[in-house]
Design a protein around this motif. Structure first.
Motif, PDB file in Angstrom:
ATOM      1  N   GLN A 170       9.461   5.717   2.925  1.00 21.44           N
ATOM      2  CA  GLN A 170       9.901   5.712   4.319  1.00 21.44           C
ATOM      3  C   GLN A 170       8.871   5.009   5.195  1.00 21.44           C
ATOM      4  N   ASP A 171       7.592   5.215   4.897  1.00 17.05           N
ATOM      5  CA  ASP A 171       6.533   4.542   5.661  1.00 17.05           C
ATOM      6  C   ASP A 171       6.597   3.033   5.447  1.00 17.05           C
ATOM      7  N   ALA A 172       6.903   2.621   4.219  1.00 14.30           N
ATOM      8  CA  ALA A 172       7.039   1.196   3.935  1.00 14.30           C
ATOM      9  C   ALA A 172       8.183   0.595   4.748  1.00 14.30           C
ATOM     10  N   LYS A 173       9.279   1.345   4.889  1.00 17.30           N
ATOM     11  CA  LYS A 173      10.428   0.884   5.674  1.00 17.30           C
ATOM     12  C   LYS A 173      10.057   0.701   7.141  1.00 17.30           C
ATOM     13  N   TYR A 221      15.117   2.098  -2.446  1.00 11.28           N
ATOM     14  CA  TYR A 221      13.907   2.904  -2.343  1.00 11.28           C
ATOM     15  C   TYR A 221      14.118   4.182  -1.524  1.00 11.28           C
ATOM     16  N   SER A 222      15.087   4.158  -0.607  1.00  8.30           N
ATOM     17  CA  SER A 222      15.398   5.365   0.159  1.00  8.30           C
ATOM     18  C   SER A 222      15.969   6.449  -0.743  1.00  8.30           C
ATOM     19  N   PHE A 228       0.834  -1.205   0.000  1.00  6.89           N
ATOM     20  CA  PHE A 228       0.000   0.000   0.000  1.00  6.89           C
ATOM     21  C   PHE A 228       0.869   1.256   0.000  1.00  6.89           C
ATOM     22  N   GLU A 229       1.894   1.275   0.841  1.00  2.96           N
ATOM     23  CA  GLU A 229       2.749   2.458   0.935  1.00  2.96           C
ATOM     24  C   GLU A 229       3.630   2.622  -0.309  1.00  2.96           C
ATOM     25  N   VAL A 230       4.117   1.518  -0.856  1.00  5.30           N
ATOM     26  CA  VAL A 230       4.920   1.603  -2.086  1.00  5.30           C
ATOM     27  C   VAL A 230       4.061   2.110  -3.236  1.00  5.30           C
TER      28      VAL A 230
END
Length: 451
Positions: free
Chosen positions: A312-315, A446-447, A304-306
Motif C-alpha cells: 500500500q505504501d508503494a502505491k 499487489y493489493s 524499497f517498499e516492495v
C-alpha cells in the motif's frame, strides 16, 4: 530510505530523494546542452556535426545506462528486505559488467562508425565533426558507465545528495574543458565541435575518480567495502542484473533511438533545419529531466517498499510521483511557449535557424504532457521489477506507431520535417496510455497480496 507512516512523511521523503536526483539529471544533461550551444557558436556545421554525433551517441548512452539502472531496484529491495550483506557483491559484479559492455561497444564502434556515417551522405565537414566527436566520447565510455553504475548504488541507499555533489563539480569542469578544446585557449588547439567530445571524455574520467574516492572514504559507503575484497566476475551475477537491466535498457533505447532516427531523417534537409531541430530537441530535453528524475526516485521508493512487502505504501508513492510529473508537464509547456524566442537565440544567431527552432518548440510542448505522465509510470513499474511488458509497450508505441506515423505525415503532408515531430507526439501519447493501464494492473495484483 526509511519507513514512513503518513502521506505527509512520504511526500517529504520523496522530495528529499527527488530534488538531488533532479539537480543531478539537469547537471548531466547540461553537459550536452553546453556541448551543443558552445559548438553552435563556432559554426552551423559544427552544431550540425555535434547534432548528428549526439543522435548516435545518446541511444547508446541511455540504453547502457538503462542496464546500469537495474542496480537501483535490486539494491533498494535488498535494503528494504534487510539484506545489506548481499549489496557489496552485487555492486562489484555491476562494475565488471559496466566495463565489459564498454569494451564491447568500443570494439563494435571501431568497425561500423565510419561506414555508418558515410551512409548518411551528409556534408563532409559535418560528417568529420560527427565522427571525431564520437571517437573522443568513446574513450570516456568506461569511466562514464562505471560512474553511472556507482551512482545507482548511491541513490538506492537514499544518498542522492552525493550524486548531486559530484555532478555539480563535473559541470563547471566540462564547461572549462569545452572552453579549452572547442575554441582553442591556453595553448590548446581549437577543435570546434570535436573539442566538445574531448572535453566530455575528460569530464567523465574526473567524475568517476571523484565518485570512487567518496565511496572509499565516506560514511555510509565505506562500510560496504566496494573497492576491497574483490570477487571474480560471475556470469550468474551478470545474468541476474541483465535480466532486469536489458529490458530497461532496451526500453530506453527504443525511446531515445526514435529521436535519433528522426534526427537522421531530418539530416536529408538543409543544415539550417538540422541545426534548428537539434536546438529545439536539446532545449526541450532539459525539461524532460524532471519526469526522468521523478521516475528514478519512484524506482527507489517503490522498490524499497516492495522489498519490505508494504504494498500500500508503494502505491501511495506511485500516486505522488505520477501526479507531480503531470503537474510539472503543464507548467513546462507554458514556459516553453512563452520563452520560445529567447530559447532559440541561445543556440544560434542565424535568423533562419532561430525561426525554425521556434516552430519546432511549439511541437515540443506536447512532448511534455506525454513524458510528464508516462515516464514516472515507468519508474514505478521498475520499482516492482516489472520491466518486460514495458519493453513491448515501448517498441510498439515508438517504432510501430510513432515513427511510421511521422514518416507518413512528413512525406504526404505539407508539414515536412515537422511531420516527424508529430509522429513522436503520437508515439509518446500511445505509450503513456498503455503504461497507465499496466500500472493499474500491477497495483491490483499487489493489493491482493498480504502486506
Amino acid at each position: 530510505m526509511y519507513k514512513t507512516f503518513s502521506i505527509k512523511e512520504k511526500l517529504s521523503l520523496f522530495m528529499r530523494i527527488l530534488m538531488p536526483i533532479l539537480i543531478t539529471q539537469v547537471g548531466i544533461y547540461l553537459m550536452n546542452f553546453f556541448d551543443v550551444v558552445m559548438s553552435g557558436q563556432v559554426s552551423a556545421n559544427d552544431l550540425a556535426g555535434v547534432a548528428i554525433g549526439s543522435s548516435v551517441w545518446i541511444p547508446i548512452l541511455t540504453g547502457v545506462n538503462g542496464i546500469m539502472l537495474a542496480l537501483s531496484p535490486i539494491v533498494a529491495q535488498l535494503l528494504g528486505g534487510d539484506k545489506r550483506d548481499e549489496i557489496p557483491s552485487v555492486v562489484k559484479q555491476g562494475i565488471y559488467l559496466a566495463i565489459t559492455i564498454s569494451i564491447i561497444i568500443f570494439v563494435i564502434g571501431a568497425f561500423i562508425l565510419k561506414p555508418g556515417l558515410g551512409y548518411l551522405a551528409i556534408d563532409p565537414s559535418v560528417e568529420n565533426v560527427a565522427y571525431y566527436y564520437l571517437v573522443a566520447l568513446g574513450f570516456g565510455m568506461i569511466p562514464l558507465f562505471v560512474f553511472n553504475l556507482l551512482r545507482c548504488f548511491i541513490d538506492a541507499l537514499g544518498q542522492t545528495k552525493i550524486s548531486m555533489f559530484v555532478i555539480l563539480i563535473a559541470l563547471p569542469l566540462n564547461v572549462f574543458f569545452n572552453y579549452l578544446f572547442i575554441f582553442g585557449n591556453w595553448g590548446v588547439p581549437a577543435l570546434g565541435g570535436i573539442g566538445a567530445g574531448v572535453a566530455s571524455a575528460i569530464t567523465y574520467l574526473c567524475t568517476a575518480l571523484i565518485t570512487m574516492f567518496i565511496l572509499q572514504r565516506m560514511h555510509p559507503f565505506r562500510a560496504f567495502n566496494i573497492f576491497s575484497n574483490w570477487v571474480r566476475p560471475s556470469l550468474t551475477a551478470f545474468k541476474e542484473q541483465l535480466k532486469i537491466g536489458v529490458p530497461i535498457g532496451v526500453t530506453i533505447f527504443f525511446e531515445t533511438s526514435i529521436f535519433a532516427a528522426v534526427t537522421l531523417f531530418i539530416s536529408a534537409y538543409n543544415t539550417e533545419t538540422i541545426a534548428a531541430h537539434q536546438a529545439a530537441m536539446n532545449y526541450a530535453t532539459i525539461f524532460y529531466m524532471v519526469p526522468l528524475a521523478i521516475a528514478m526516485a519512484l524506482t527507489i521508493a517503490v522498490g524499497f517498499e516492495v522489498g519490505a512487502k508494504r504494498y500500500q505504501d508503494a502505491k501511495v508513492y506511485s500516486q505522488i510521483g505520477i501526479s507531480s510529473g503531470f503537474l510539472f508537464a503543464i507548467l513546462a509547456g507554458i514556459f516553453i511557449f512563452v520563452f520560445r524566442e529567447e530559447a532559440s537565440k541561445l543556440y544560434s544567431q542565424d535568423p533562419g535557424v532561430i525561426s525554425l527552432t521556434q516552430q519546432f518548440l511549439i511541437y515540443a510542448i506536447f512532448f511534455q504532457l506525454s513524458d510528464g505522465f508516462g515516464t514516472p509510470i515507468q519508474g514505478a513499474l521498475r520499482g516492482y521489477k516489472d520491466v518486460n511488458v514495458t519493453l513491448g509497450i515501448a517498441f510498439v508505441s515508438f517504432w510501430v506507431i510513432g515513427l511510421p506515423s511521422g514518416i507518413l505525415i512528413a512525406n504526404f503532408t505539407n508539414l515536412g520535417p515537422f511531420g516527424y515531430w508529430m509522429g513522436l507526439i503520437i508515439g509518446l501519447g500511445a505509450g503513456a496510455i498503455a503504461l497507465i493501464s499496466r500500472l493499474i494492473n500491477q497495483l491490483k495484483i499487489y493489493s491482493a497480496k498480504k502486506s
